[in-house]
Design a protein around this motif. Structure first.
Motif, PDB file in Angstrom:
ATOM      1  N   SER A  72      52.500  33.151   5.354  1.00 26.79           N
ATOM      2  CA  SER A  72      52.847  34.480   5.854  1.00 26.79           C
ATOM      3  C   SER A  72      53.698  34.321   7.112  1.00 26.79           C
ATOM      4  N   LEU A  97      53.473  39.109   4.104  1.00 25.85           N
ATOM      5  CA  LEU A  97      52.204  38.467   3.752  1.00 25.85           C
ATOM      6  C   LEU A  97      52.328  37.760   2.414  1.00 25.85           C
ATOM      7  N   ARG A  98      51.878  36.527   2.412  1.00 24.98           N
ATOM      8  CA  ARG A  98      51.798  35.740   1.184  1.00 24.98           C
ATOM      9  C   ARG A  98      50.355  35.268   1.071  1.00 24.98           C
ATOM     10  N   ILE A 107      48.970  38.647  -5.300  1.00 27.26           N
ATOM     11  CA  ILE A 107      48.909  39.791  -4.396  1.00 27.26           C
ATOM     12  C   ILE A 107      47.516  40.393  -4.562  1.00 27.26           C
ATOM     13  N   ARG A 113      44.092  44.778   0.238  1.00 24.53           N
ATOM     14  CA  ARG A 113      45.330  44.984   0.995  1.00 24.53           C
ATOM     15  C   ARG A 113      45.139  46.072   2.049  1.00 24.53           C
ATOM     16  N   TRP A 141      54.030  42.671   0.983  1.00 22.76           N
ATOM     17  CA  TRP A 141      53.378  41.589   0.272  1.00 22.76           C
ATOM     18  C   TRP A 141      54.405  40.925  -0.644  1.00 22.76           C
TER      19      TRP A 141
END
Length: 147
Positions: A72, A97-98, A107, A113, A141
């Protein structure tokens, strides 16, 4: 007991030591305020504190959910007021974000999330900053190969 020791070096510069780890950070006044801009300014460190607090607290929650946020990235932009008194007017955080689970990128589901995004807006630094400092946090994401 002190957390940080700071020596003023002259020329608007400091050497700061985190006493527990011995890590050093130097500061310099920014070029628009009589400095050389050769190190983080004190207000840069405030903006940095917000960004690092956001990703760290998100990663603490993610770890409990067996999610790794490695890879991220955050870009932090500090905006100072144009009129006196000189202060931080806004901090913009662009957060990519990863997430991965057992090395497989994915994801997270919407509920996870949402929880992580709430944490981004309520980390300890975010809620410690003066309410006059606007905090603009954008999150996206990306499913990407995690190295």
């Amino acid at each position: 007991m002190a957390t940080i020791h700071i020596d003023y070096l002259g020329g608007l510069r400091t050497d700061c030591v985190h006493l527990q780890s011995g890590t050093h950070i130097n500061t310099d006044a920014p070029t628009d305020n009589q400095g050389l801009g050769e190190a983080f300014s004190p207000t840069d460190l405030v903006a940095n504190a917000l960004g690092t607090c956001i990703i760290t607290t998100m990663a603490i929650f993610a770890r409990r959910e067996n999610i790794d946020l490695n890879g991220s990235q955050l870009d932090v932009t500090k905006v100072m007021t144009s009129q006196p008194p000189r202060r931080i007017a806004r901090i913009d955080i662009d957060l990519v974000l990863r997430a991965s689970h057992s090395g497989t990128p994915f994801i997270p589901e919407q509920a996870t999330r949402t929880r992580l995004e709430t944490i981004a807006h309520t980390c300890p630094v975010a809620i410690s900053l003066h309410p006059d400092i606007e905090q603009k946090v954008s999150l996206r994401w990306e499913e990407d190969v995690i190295a």
